[in-house]
Design an enzyme around this catalytic site. Structure first.
Site, PDB file in Angstrom:
ATOM      1  N   GLY A  36       2.218   0.268   5.772  1.00  0.00           N
ATOM      2  CA  GLY A  36       0.973   1.298   5.239  1.00  0.00           C
ATOM      3  C   GLY A  36       0.891   1.986   4.006  1.00  0.00           C
ATOM      4  O   GLY A  36       2.214   2.367   3.700  1.00  0.00           O
ATOM      5  N   HIS A  37       0.165   2.634   3.888  1.00  0.00           N
ATOM      6  CA  HIS A  37       0.147   3.640   2.943  1.00  0.00           C
ATOM      7  C   HIS A  37       1.283   4.877   2.996  1.00  0.00           C
ATOM      8  O   HIS A  37       1.697   5.958   4.065  1.00  0.00           O
ATOM      9  CB  HIS A  37      -1.515   4.596   2.421  1.00  0.00           C
ATOM     10  CG  HIS A  37      -2.056   5.318   3.846  1.00  0.00           C
ATOM     11  ND1 HIS A  37      -2.839   5.545   3.904  1.00  0.00           N
ATOM     12  CD2 HIS A  37      -1.121   5.823   4.631  1.00  0.00           C
ATOM     13  CE1 HIS A  37      -3.753   6.344   5.034  1.00  0.00           C
ATOM     14  NE2 HIS A  37      -2.113   6.808   5.824  1.00  0.00           N
TER      15      HIS A  37
END
Length: 228
Positions: free
Chosen positions: A133-134
């Site tokens: 994920g970011h």
């Protein structure tokens, strides 16, 4: 298609139906397979390999990096502002940095950062079908087995080993030299040298004792029932 402003080093191979956008820099001896897309201003280092169908956006990739087929690097992360009438994805202005010697398997997704970059260190080994994920930060020499899922802003310190099908909640930090058993679900941060397992994940020895106790209690209940 290779844009006229793209810069390719010596002995770079670009396969059929690939798209190299404006401002892209690809260093010497890198191999770009068929149907690869590299968006504008990305940098790819020396002696890299991009597999068939790979998509690269908003990324800087170091030397000797392997990215296998159909992996997507640098797409917008799953950040949004909930709204009952019109929920929208939050714009992401960060990127992805992948350091030297890292290997990324097939069918992986690595989201770009919201503001800061998603960072993957040197000689990280990432198996197939892994999601990162970011704003996640993965330090050097980590190993992620297949179907691992990292939510946003997860930090893995050096030499963390993660078994298959592990999920880690957002904003979690796993300390250096830790090991997470397969299929664990991690909801809390853990310090250096932790051995982690279970759902919810905990110290693996405590988890094994708990499982053993549960089995013993079940056996006692069965014996009591049969005795009555």
């Amino acid at each position: 298609f290779i844009h006229k402003t793209a810069k390719l080093g010596n002995n770079v191979f670009v396969g059929a139906y690939s798209y190299i956008n404006e401002g892209v820099v690809i260093d010497d001896d890198t191999y770009i397979s068929e149907r690869v897309s590299v968006s504008h201003n990305c940098f790819i280092g020396k002696e890299c390999f991009l597999g068939v169908g790979t998509v690269i956006e908003c990324a800087i990739i170091g030397n000797h990096v392997i990215i296998s087929s159909n992996t997507v690097v640098g797409k917008t992360g799953f950040g949004f502002i909930p709204n009952k009438s019109k929920t929208r994805i939050t714009p992401h202005i960060g990127g992805v940095f992948i350091a030297e010697g890292t290997n990324v398997g097939a069918g992986c997704t690595i989201d770009r950062g919201l503001i800061d970059d998603t960072h993957i260190g040197r000689y990280v080994m990432i198996d197939n079908q892994v999601h990162i994920g970011h704003n996640s930060v993965i330090d050097d020499f980590c190993i992620l087995a297949g179907q691992v899922g990292l939510s946003g802003s997860v930090t893995l310190k050096k030499n963390v080993i993660i078994g298959g099908d592990v999920s880690i909640k957002d904003n979690i930090t796993i300390g250096e030299d830790s090991i997470i058993a397969g299929a664990s679900k991690v909801f809390n941060s853990f310090p250096k040298g932790s051995h982690i397992g279970g759902s919810p994940a905990q110290d693996i020895n405590a988890w094994k004792r708990m499982v053993a106790q549960q089995r013993l209690n079940l056996k006692k209940r069965k014996n009591n029932k049969n005795g009555s």
